[in-house]
Write an enzyme that holds these catalytic residues in place. Structure first.
Site, PDB file in Angstrom:
ATOM      1  N   CYS A  16       0.864  -1.185   0.000  1.00 17.10           N
ATOM      2  CA  CYS A  16       0.000   0.000   0.000  1.00 17.10           C
ATOM      3  C   CYS A  16       0.894   1.226   0.000  1.00 17.10           C
ATOM      4  O   CYS A  16       1.736   1.379   0.897  1.00 17.10           O
ATOM      5  CB  CYS A  16      -0.892  -0.011   1.234  1.00 17.10           C
ATOM      6  SG  CYS A  16      -1.909   1.474   1.449  1.00 17.10           S
ATOM      7  N   CYS A  25      -0.385   3.634  -7.164  1.00 20.52           N
ATOM      8  CA  CYS A  25      -1.296   3.051  -6.177  1.00 20.52           C
ATOM      9  C   CYS A  25      -1.402   1.574  -6.519  1.00 20.52           C
ATOM     10  O   CYS A  25      -1.575   1.220  -7.699  1.00 20.52           O
ATOM     11  CB  CYS A  25      -2.669   3.731  -6.236  1.00 20.52           C
ATOM     12  SG  CYS A  25      -3.945   2.912  -5.230  1.00 20.52           S
TER      13      CYS A  25
END
Length: 273
Positions: free
Chosen positions: A69, A176
């Site tokens: 993440c 991302c």
């Protein structure tokens, strides 16, 4: 060998699938908390949520933890390492700006609105992409759409980001982890007719390889002390444990919309039940 991965949602699928491809016999622990997604950009809140997901994974005694993440890596990586290392190696996710810039550009970085223009991302650009034309492209709603496997919302979000992407870019950095699940759709939206094939730079393969290196480096040290570990690289595929909010569960149904999720689903005992 057991490798844990954590994220707010299903963005960890890309790195988990990369681990599965590199080391099919590794047992995987996927820890996320989709009820709290998105984790946003408030550092203390991100730390709190990331630590909870990491500790849930650590309870399964993995050999390494991948922070799959970007947001958690930006705001919580030092706290995670302070809490878990040296017993548990922690591998963060960094946008692949350095290898992207090495191609000479122009480069576009697709990221969440909170990350786009942030001091963290600007620092990476200054450090690794000096002299290269870089465009930061915010992608509002794309991570949420991928999380829900909402086809129409994904299409809209990708089209909006593609419209902000200069037509002469040669490389797009996927800033991302969720975006890696729709990489080919991004490529199709940005690729210009008659231009050279667009290069997409994600982080999944790199963090998977780094996790395996960290485990082997630790094992090499252990071997000097006479406690060498041995991992069977052949035979049965590794197991899969899914944690949602710290509780064991099946892979979310949205995960099965993606090739990476379907790859991992083959070893999910709760989906087979």
């Amino acid at each position: 060998m057991k490798i844990a991965l954590m994220d707010s949602g299903i963005g960890l699928l890309a790195a988990a699938a990369a681990v599965r491809r590199l080391h099919p016999g590794a047992d995987l622990v996927l820890s996320s908390d989709p009820d709290t997604m998105p984790w946003g950009n408030a550092p203390e809140k991100v730390k709190e949520l990331a630590l909870a997901a990491a500790e849930a994974a650590a309870a399964h005694r993995p050999d390494a933890l991948i922070v799959a993440c970007n947001t958690a890596s930006v705001h919580a990586l030092p706290a995670l390492r302070a809490r878990l290392e040296p017993e548990l190696p922690v591998i963060g996710t960094v946008p692949a700006i350095k290898p992207a810039a090495a191609t000479g550009g122009p480069v576009a970085i697709w990221a969440t609105p909170a990350t786009t223009g942030s001091p963290y991302q600007r620092g990476l650009i200054e450090e690794f992409a000096a002299g290269v034309t870089v465009t930061e492209v915010p992608c509002p709603g794309l991570a949420d759409a991928v999380q829900e496997a909402d086809e129409e919302a994904i299409t809209r979000a990708i089209a909006a980001a593609a419209a902000l992407t200069p037509t002469d870019v040669t490389t797009v950095v996927l800033g991302c982890t969720h975006y890696e699940l729709v990489a080919e759709r991004i490529r199709a939206a940005v690729q210009q007719p008659d231009a050279k094939p667009l290069v997409l730079r994600g982080s999944a393969e790199a963090v998977a390889a780094q996790a395996l290196r960290r485990i082997r480096e630790r094992d090499a040290v252990d071997a000097e002390d006479g406690t060498e570990a041995s991992y069977d690289t052949e035979g049965a595929e590794g197991t899969l444990t899914v944690l949602l909010g710290g509780r064991e569960a099946a892979l979310p149904s949205a995960a099965l919309a993606y090739a990476e999720g379907r790859l991992l689903a083959a070893s999910d005992p709760l989906l087979k039940a």
